[in-house]
Design an enzyme around this catalytic site. Structure first.
Site, short mmCIF file in Angstrom:
data_model
loop_
_atom_site.label_atom_id
_atom_site.label_comp_id
_atom_site.label_asym_id
_atom_site.label_seq_id
_atom_site.Cartn_x
_atom_site.Cartn_y
_atom_site.Cartn_z
N CYS A 112 0.77 -1.38 -0.19
CA CYS A 112 0.14 0.08 -0.06
C CYS A 112 0.99 1.32 -0.07
CB CYS A 112 -0.95 0.10 1.24
SG CYS A 112 -2.05 -1.45 1.36
N HIS A 254 -3.19 7.20 2.87
CA HIS A 254 -3.56 5.97 2.45
C HIS A 254 -4.94 5.73 3.08
CE1 HIS A 254 -4.15 1.89 1.32
NE2 HIS A 254 -3.87 1.42 2.41
N ASN A 284 -10.49 0.80 0.40
CA ASN A 284 -9.11 0.65 0.35
C ASN A 284 -8.46 0.10 -0.96
OD1 ASN A 284 -6.26 -0.17 0.59
ND2 ASN A 284 -6.48 -0.84 2.52
O1 UT7 Z 1 -4.08 -1.35 3.40
C1 UT7 Z 1 -3.17 -2.02 4.16
C2 UT7 Z 1 -3.70 -1.57 5.69
N1 UT7 Z 1 -4.89 -2.08 6.08
C3 UT7 Z 1 -5.18 -1.51 7.30
O2 UT7 Z 1 -4.76 -0.79 7.72
C4 UT7 Z 1 -6.45 -2.45 7.97
C5 UT7 Z 1 -6.41 -2.49 9.23
N2 UT7 Z 1 -7.62 -3.03 9.82
C6 UT7 Z 1 -8.54 -2.77 10.12
O3 UT7 Z 1 -9.15 -1.84 9.45
C7 UT7 Z 1 -9.62 -3.19 11.08
O4 UT7 Z 1 -8.79 -4.28 11.81
C8 UT7 Z 1 -10.89 -3.86 10.37
C9 UT7 Z 1 -11.74 -3.23 9.61
C10 UT7 Z 1 -10.27 -5.04 9.28
C11 UT7 Z 1 -11.42 -4.87 11.23
O5 UT7 Z 1 -11.90 -4.12 12.31
P1 UT7 Z 1 -11.78 -4.47 13.87
O6 UT7 Z 1 -12.53 -3.06 14.65
O7 UT7 Z 1 -10.06 -4.38 14.18
O8 UT7 Z 1 -12.37 -5.65 14.07
P2 UT7 Z 1 -12.04 -6.93 14.87
O9 UT7 Z 1 -11.28 -7.76 13.92
O10 UT7 Z 1 -11.61 -6.84 16.15
O11 UT7 Z 1 -13.67 -7.70 15.20
C12 UT7 Z 1 -14.45 -7.09 16.06
C13 UT7 Z 1 -15.59 -8.10 16.04
C14 UT7 Z 1 -15.25 -9.60 15.93
O12 UT7 Z 1 -16.40 -10.25 16.67
P3 UT7 Z 1 -16.20 -10.75 18.34
O13 UT7 Z 1 -15.06 -11.74 18.17
O14 UT7 Z 1 -15.90 -9.25 18.86
O15 UT7 Z 1 -17.51 -11.32 18.43
C15 UT7 Z 1 -15.31 -9.97 14.45
O16 UT7 Z 1 -15.73 -11.10 14.27
O17 UT7 Z 1 -16.22 -7.71 14.73
C16 UT7 Z 1 -16.46 -9.22 14.12
N3 UT7 Z 1 -16.19 -8.89 12.46
C17 UT7 Z 1 -17.10 -8.55 11.88
N4 UT7 Z 1 -18.57 -8.48 12.14
C18 UT7 Z 1 -19.43 -8.09 11.03
C19 UT7 Z 1 -15.04 -8.90 11.92
N5 UT7 Z 1 -15.23 -8.36 10.50
C20 UT7 Z 1 -16.64 -8.21 10.56
C21 UT7 Z 1 -17.34 -7.98 9.33
N6 UT7 Z 1 -18.68 -7.89 9.74
N7 UT7 Z 1 -16.91 -7.54 8.28
#
Ligand code: UT7
Length: 327
Positions: A112, A254, A284
């Site tokens: 990226c 980004h 993204n």
């Molecule tokens: O371009 C390269 C750089 N990339 C980035 O910078 C991406 C960086 N990461 C992120 O933007 C975030 O980590 C995400 C948007 C991918 C995920 O957001 P998050 O707030 O970190 O979610 P999480 O992985 O901590 O998940 C929180 C909860 C989980 O459920 P429990 O375990 O709390 O019950 C996940 O299973 O949300 C759940 N979850 C979802 N729910 C609905 C994870 N993805 C989804 C989804 N829809 N798409």
């Protein structure tokens, strides 16, 4: 000799995939995606389109604005990790498509951060006197490498391309002022990778069954890294220059997650209005995200002559970097 940004261009594929469309594919919702990432929709490459088609269209838009003929381009750099093929480079395919017959051409992969790296490489070729006109493109067909069954990644990515024409200029006060490029290869590649298809894991029936040709990400680790490094990179480039954050008109980050940008605004004590944001519309697009946002800001009239702008990106590798430009 200095590098001036002569023009910008971008291209987004026509087809749009909304959050509600995604909610039909995986267990997610429009509300969750908007709240956790700031994304409302993403553009998706058409079945008969390729990465080089997007790149060529962005390049043609930039060339048109520069009033430059393709024959005048000396070098094409395409920042991408989702090129048409592993061999040849996408840049050579773009060279043919836009008829830049006199240009050298190569791809650059810094995930990226690719556009920031490519812009810096182009800048060095101009400053050294080696080339006069360099076309720098960031172009990605990320949805060709998206696992539509993995809700942790498929909600984040979109396709598109952005380009700038750099040209030699005697004026030191405009164009590319400073750049910082960084990498830390010591972190686990599993944080953000496409496991198979390269020489470490050749394509096989098994690799296809196990979806190893798609992007995989440890969202939490990348999020922590990105939130920290975006601020560090902005501070690093300010240290290199004579400017302080108050002198900067806009930051073009980004477009990975709106919460990463909001936390940077908070830590730098500047309002969100100073960030150019299009993540809601484009999601993204990796190496394409900064040049697309730059072109949209130029074309909308938001950026004015003499504006000081920091471009900043971070991603797989890990890599990060920033560039200070004066429009
Ligand atoms: O371009 C390269 C750089 N990339 C980035 O910078 C991406 C960086 N990461 C992120 O933007 C975030 O980590 C995400 C948007 C991918 C995920 O957001 P998050 O707030 O970190 O979610 P999480 O992985 O901590 O998940 C929180 C909860 C989980 O459920 P429990 O375990 O709390 O019950 C996940 O299973 O949300 C759940 N979850 C979802 N729910 C609905 C994870 N993805 C989804 C989804 N829809 N798409």
């Amino acid at each position: 000799m200095y590098s001036k940004i002569l023009s910008t261009g971008s291209y987004l594929p026509e087809k749009i995939l909304t959050n509600n469309d995604l909610a039909e594919l995986v267990d997610t919702s429009d509300e969750w995606i908007r709240k956790r990432s700031g994304i409302n929709q993403r553009h998706i490459i058409a079945e008969n389109e390729t990465n080089s088609d997007l790149a060529a269209k962005a390049a043609e838009n930039a060339l048109k604005s520069a009033n430059l003929s393709p024959e005048e381009i000396d070098l094409i750099i395409v920042a991408t990790f989702t090129g048409d093929k592993l061999l040849p480079s996408t840049a050579t395919i773009v060279q043919k498509k836009i008829n830049a017959v006199n240009a050298a051409a190569f791809d650059l992969n810094a995930a990226c951060t690719g556009f920031i790296y490519a812009l810096t490489v182009g800048d060095q070729f101009i400053k050294s006197g080696f080339y006069k006109n360099v076309l720098v493109i960031g172009s990605e067909a990320l949805t060709r490498f998206t696992n539509w069954k993995d809700r942790g990644t498929c909600i984040l990515f979109g396709d598109g391309a952005g380009a700038v024409v750099l040209t030699r200029d005697a004026n030191a006060d405009s164009g590319i002022q400073h750049s910082c490029l960084n990498a830390d290869g010591s972190k686990p590649t599993e944080w953000l990778e496409i496991p198979a298809g390269g020489s470490s894991k050749q394509p096989s029936h098994r690799s296809v069954i196990e979806n190893e040709h798609y992007m995989r990400m440890n969202g939490k680790e990348i999020y922590k890294f990105a939130s920290k490094i975006i601020v560090e990179s902005i501070n690093e480039i300010l240290m290199k220059s004579d400017f302080c954050i108050g002198d900067i008109d806009y930051i073009i980050p980004h477009q990975a997650n709106i919460r990463i940008i909001e936390s940077a605004a908070d830590k730098l004590c500047i309002p969100m209005e100073r960030f150019i944001v299009n993540i809601d519309q484009c999601a993204n697009t990796s190496a394409a995200s900064v040049p697309i946002a730059l072109d949209q800001a130029v074309r909308s009239g938001k950026l004015k002559k003499n504006d000081k702008i920091i471009l900043v990106a971070f991603g797989g590798g890990l890599t990060w970097g920033s560039t200070l430009i004066v429009i």
